[in-house]
Design an enzyme around this catalytic site. Structure first.
Site, PDB file in Angstrom:
ATOM      1  N   CYS A  64       9.300  -3.575   0.629  1.00  0.00           N
ATOM      2  CA  CYS A  64       8.633  -3.097  -0.610  1.00  0.00           C
ATOM      3  C   CYS A  64       8.792  -3.328  -1.457  1.00  0.00           C
ATOM      4  O   CYS A  64       7.826  -4.279  -2.065  1.00  0.00           O
ATOM      5  CB  CYS A  64       7.993  -1.674  -0.543  1.00  0.00           C
ATOM      6  SG  CYS A  64       7.330  -0.462   0.254  1.00  0.00           S
TER       7      CYS A  64
ATOM      8  N   ARG B 110       1.600  -0.651   5.759  1.00  0.00           N
ATOM      9  CA  ARG B 110       1.116  -1.579   4.409  1.00  0.00           C
ATOM     10  C   ARG B 110      -0.258  -2.500   5.264  1.00  0.00           C
ATOM     11  O   ARG B 110      -0.849  -3.342   5.857  1.00  0.00           O
ATOM     12  CB  ARG B 110       2.253  -2.974   5.355  1.00  0.00           C
ATOM     13  CG  ARG B 110       3.731  -1.858   4.556  1.00  0.00           C
ATOM     14  CD  ARG B 110       4.794  -2.971   5.527  1.00  0.00           C
ATOM     15  NE  ARG B 110       6.071  -2.484   5.390  1.00  0.00           N
ATOM     16  CZ  ARG B 110       6.987  -1.779   4.104  1.00  0.00           C
ATOM     17  NH1 ARG B 110       6.140  -1.812   2.719  1.00  0.00           N
ATOM     18  NH2 ARG B 110       7.995  -1.175   4.510  1.00  0.00           N
TER      19      ARG B 110
END
Length: 218
Positions: A54, A131
């Site tokens: 991330c 995601r």
């Protein structure tokens, strides 16, 4: 758990108006329908703050903000973390790497926005958003959706490529072939009548594989 799964399984579709919401973000409270007026929006979720993949992804968005701005596009991130966690993470990333995540990041601690946008996918995780990337045009219509699992980072080149392709197609009323990038030939819409077919066959201004597959430069 049954209700969570029903909500989490809701999936907005291409062509839908993006679900509206109000949320606390790192730039303050926003109402999505009022956000980025007359602009495109790329909204993306990440599983958690202070995690390695991330951090690379969010840094990638930050480092490419000028490219998104040149495409009349604002960014907005999201994860199921508190605003305090977001702020601490933003500061940590800046201290450690020099990259400042100064676009809004939604603190979706109650999972409200994640459920609205199908970012919670129970077979992957019931407590972390996958995601997801939503490309939303100035009319707040969803134009393209990407989903990635928790363990695979996104491709920033592809995100920018498809954003530019969507905008170029809208402007010129054309379609894009495989691997299209700005400067490449585009696909001319195929004929819809016999008269249009005959005109296409006679047309010498474009590159034709056949009457239904023709390309031109713009």
């Amino acid at each position: 758990m049954e209700n969570l799964n029903k909500e989490a399984n809701f999936m907005p579709r291409i062509g839908d108006i993006a679900p509206d919401f109000e949320a606390v973000t790192t730039i303050g409270k926003i109402k999505f329908s009022d956000f980025a007026k007359d602009k495109w929006v790329v909204m993306f979720s990440h599983p958690a703050d202070f995690t390695p993949v991330c951090t690379t992804e969010m840094s990638g968005f930050a480092l490419n903000q000028e490219k998104f701005a040149a495409l009349n596009t604002d960014l907005i991130g999201l994860s199921i973390d508190s605003i305090h966690s977001h702020l601490a993470w933003v500061n940590n990333v800046r201290e450690k790497t020099g990259v400042y995540l100064n676009f809004p990041i939604i603190a979706d601690i109650d999972m409200k926005v994640s459920k609205l946008y199908g970012m919670l996918q129970p077979n992957e995780s019931e407590t972390a958003a996958v995601r997801a990337v939503f490309f939303i045009d100035p009319a707040k219509k969803i134009r393209l959706i990407m989903y990635y699992p928790l363990n695979v980072g996104r491709n920033m080149d592809e995100i920018l490529r498809v954003l530019e392709a969507l905008q170029f197609a809208d402007t010129h009323k054309v379609a894009m072939p495989l691997n299209w990038r700005k400067g490449d030939k585009v696909i001319v819409p195929p004929p819809k009548t016999l008269a249009e077919m005959e005109a296409r066959i006679a047309d010498t201004s474009c590159e034709k594989v056949d009457f239904y597959l023709a390309k031109k430069s713009i």
